[in-house]
Write a protein that holds these residues in place. Structure first.
Motif, PDB file in Angstrom:
ATOM      1  N   VAL A  67       0.804  -1.166  -0.023  1.00  0.00           N
ATOM      2  CA  VAL A  67      -0.052  -0.122  -0.014  1.00  0.00           C
ATOM      3  C   VAL A  67       0.834   1.438   0.007  1.00  0.00           C
ATOM      4  O   VAL A  67       0.612   2.361  -0.710  1.00  0.00           O
ATOM      5  CB  VAL A  67      -0.941  -0.086   1.140  1.00  0.00           C
ATOM      6  CG1 VAL A  67      -1.664   1.381   1.332  1.00  0.00           C
ATOM      7  CG2 VAL A  67      -1.946  -1.065   1.067  1.00  0.00           C
ATOM      8  N   LEU A  68       1.893   1.276   0.523  1.00  0.00           N
ATOM      9  CA  LEU A  68       2.793   2.365   0.813  1.00  0.00           C
ATOM     10  C   LEU A  68       3.407   2.688  -0.494  1.00  0.00           C
ATOM     11  O   LEU A  68       3.636   3.929  -1.160  1.00  0.00           O
ATOM     12  CB  LEU A  68       4.136   2.097   1.730  1.00  0.00           C
ATOM     13  CG  LEU A  68       3.416   2.445   3.143  1.00  0.00           C
ATOM     14  CD1 LEU A  68       4.596   2.090   4.108  1.00  0.00           C
ATOM     15  CD2 LEU A  68       2.942   3.989   3.276  1.00  0.00           C
ATOM     16  N   VAL A  69       3.692   1.423  -1.175  1.00  0.00           N
ATOM     17  CA  VAL A  69       4.499   1.850  -2.619  1.00  0.00           C
ATOM     18  C   VAL A  69       3.270   2.351  -3.604  1.00  0.00           C
ATOM     19  O   VAL A  69       3.816   3.338  -4.333  1.00  0.00           O
ATOM     20  CB  VAL A  69       5.111   0.271  -3.135  1.00  0.00           C
ATOM     21  CG1 VAL A  69       5.316   0.495  -4.623  1.00  0.00           C
ATOM     22  CG2 VAL A  69       6.180  -0.075  -2.355  1.00  0.00           C
ATOM     23  N   TRP A  70       2.059   1.705  -3.385  1.00  0.00           N
ATOM     24  CA  TRP A  70       1.007   2.434  -4.378  1.00  0.00           C
ATOM     25  C   TRP A  70       0.858   3.966  -4.133  1.00  0.00           C
ATOM     26  O   TRP A  70       0.835   4.595  -5.093  1.00  0.00           O
ATOM     27  CB  TRP A  70      -0.318   1.499  -3.904  1.00  0.00           C
ATOM     28  CG  TRP A  70      -1.343   1.854  -4.987  1.00  0.00           C
ATOM     29  CD1 TRP A  70      -1.287   2.594  -6.053  1.00  0.00           C
ATOM     30  CD2 TRP A  70      -2.660   1.728  -4.736  1.00  0.00           C
ATOM     31  NE1 TRP A  70      -2.755   2.572  -6.510  1.00  0.00           N
ATOM     32  CE2 TRP A  70      -3.419   2.002  -5.669  1.00  0.00           C
ATOM     33  CE3 TRP A  70      -3.224   1.136  -3.567  1.00  0.00           C
ATOM     34  CZ2 TRP A  70      -4.818   2.096  -5.605  1.00  0.00           C
ATOM     35  CZ3 TRP A  70      -4.759   1.080  -3.523  1.00  0.00           C
ATOM     36  CH2 TRP A  70      -5.341   1.535  -4.381  1.00  0.00           C
ATOM     37  N   LEU A  71       1.002   4.152  -2.832  1.00  0.00           N
ATOM     38  CA  LEU A  71       0.850   5.677  -2.314  1.00  0.00           C
ATOM     39  C   LEU A  71       1.822   6.371  -2.873  1.00  0.00           C
ATOM     40  O   LEU A  71       1.668   7.580  -3.329  1.00  0.00           O
ATOM     41  CB  LEU A  71       0.575   5.703  -1.020  1.00  0.00           C
ATOM     42  CG  LEU A  71      -0.890   5.112  -0.558  1.00  0.00           C
ATOM     43  CD1 LEU A  71      -0.847   5.259   1.232  1.00  0.00           C
ATOM     44  CD2 LEU A  71      -2.168   5.910  -1.017  1.00  0.00           C
ATOM     45  N   LEU A  72       2.979   5.989  -2.733  1.00  0.00           N
ATOM     46  CA  LEU A  72       4.158   6.617  -3.088  1.00  0.00           C
ATOM     47  C   LEU A  72       4.113   6.878  -4.827  1.00  0.00           C
ATOM     48  O   LEU A  72       4.365   8.198  -5.182  1.00  0.00           O
ATOM     49  CB  LEU A  72       5.597   6.156  -2.689  1.00  0.00           C
ATOM     50  CG  LEU A  72       5.794   6.325  -1.215  1.00  0.00           C
ATOM     51  CD1 LEU A  72       7.115   5.440  -0.855  1.00  0.00           C
ATOM     52  CD2 LEU A  72       6.142   7.589  -0.731  1.00  0.00           C
ATOM     53  N   ALA A  73       3.794   5.802  -5.422  1.00  0.00           N
ATOM     54  CA  ALA A  73       3.424   5.805  -6.976  1.00  0.00           C
ATOM     55  C   ALA A  73       2.509   6.767  -7.137  1.00  0.00           C
ATOM     56  O   ALA A  73       2.778   7.730  -8.283  1.00  0.00           O
ATOM     57  CB  ALA A  73       3.529   4.774  -7.433  1.00  0.00           C
ATOM     58  N   LEU A  74       1.491   6.860  -6.613  1.00  0.00           N
ATOM     59  CA  LEU A  74       0.478   7.884  -6.876  1.00  0.00           C
ATOM     60  C   LEU A  74       0.964   9.328  -6.733  1.00  0.00           C
ATOM     61  O   LEU A  74       0.664  10.212  -7.598  1.00  0.00           O
ATOM     62  CB  LEU A  74      -0.611   7.868  -6.065  1.00  0.00           C
ATOM     63  CG  LEU A  74      -1.533   6.466  -6.350  1.00  0.00           C
ATOM     64  CD1 LEU A  74      -2.864   6.296  -5.299  1.00  0.00           C
ATOM     65  CD2 LEU A  74      -2.314   6.499  -7.486  1.00  0.00           C
ATOM     66  N   VAL A  75       1.591   9.637  -5.774  1.00  0.00           N
ATOM     67  CA  VAL A  75       2.000  11.006  -5.250  1.00  0.00           C
ATOM     68  C   VAL A  75       3.165  11.328  -6.359  1.00  0.00           C
ATOM     69  O   VAL A  75       3.231  12.313  -6.934  1.00  0.00           O
ATOM     70  CB  VAL A  75       2.470  11.087  -4.029  1.00  0.00           C
ATOM     71  CG1 VAL A  75       3.569  12.307  -3.749  1.00  0.00           C
ATOM     72  CG2 VAL A  75       1.408  10.958  -2.793  1.00  0.00           C
ATOM     73  N   ALA A  76       4.273  10.530  -6.736  1.00  0.00           N
ATOM     74  CA  ALA A  76       5.116  10.558  -7.791  1.00  0.00           C
ATOM     75  C   ALA A  76       4.645  11.022  -9.220  1.00  0.00           C
ATOM     76  O   ALA A  76       4.939  11.869  -9.628  1.00  0.00           O
ATOM     77  CB  ALA A  76       6.053   9.620  -7.697  1.00  0.00           C
ATOM     78  N   SER A  77       3.555  10.180  -9.250  1.00  0.00           N
ATOM     79  CA  SER A  77       2.942  10.229 -10.774  1.00  0.00           C
ATOM     80  C   SER A  77       2.290  11.857 -10.927  1.00  0.00           C
ATOM     81  O   SER A  77       2.286  12.301 -11.769  1.00  0.00           O
ATOM     82  CB  SER A  77       2.107   9.269 -11.039  1.00  0.00           C
ATOM     83  OG  SER A  77       1.425   9.443 -12.255  1.00  0.00           O
ATOM     84  N   ALA A  78       1.364  12.175  -9.705  1.00  0.00           N
ATOM     85  CA  ALA A  78       0.781  13.489  -9.846  1.00  0.00           C
ATOM     86  C   ALA A  78       1.677  14.580  -9.830  1.00  0.00           C
ATOM     87  O   ALA A  78       1.415  15.467 -10.580  1.00  0.00           O
ATOM     88  CB  ALA A  78      -0.176  13.390  -8.607  1.00  0.00           C
TER      89      ALA A  78
END
Length: 99
Positions: A67-78
């Motif tokens: 879940v942390l990897v997913w959230l970090l990827a979401l923030v980095a992408s945005a």
């Protein structure tokens, strides 16, 4: 058995959205549309892949990491998409003012 089937289904759906994002990157005419395709489709694809993998993790600690990897990827992408869009918008404004 049901969790394995659900996991495979989510992984396949995630792969579908990843491929859709890549097609958008390849086929859309301008940078803003390409950014839209990449950020929306890839984030949804990553979410589906991570959700599919959550059914296969051995314990809660692995689930939290996913879940942390997913959230970090979401923030980095945005953040990256926003920076690219702002930079492109400023370039276009500068080009319009000089013409």
């Amino acid at each position: 058995m049901i969790l394995d089937a659900l996991s495979v289904l989510l992984l396949v759906l995630g792969l579908f959205f990843f491929v859709s994002g890549l097609l958008g990157l390849w086929r859309f005419p301008d940078t803003f549309a390409r950014l839209h395709a990449l950020t929306k489709a890839d984030n949804l694809g990553l979410g589906l892949v991570m959700t599919g993998l959550l059914f296969q993790v051995p314990d809660v600690l692995w689930a939290i990491k996913f879940v942390l990897v997913w959230l970090l990827a979401l923030v980095a992408s945005a953040v990256n998409a926003h920076l690219i869009a702002v930079s492109l918008h400023r370039q276009q404004e500068g080009h319009d003012e000089s013409a």
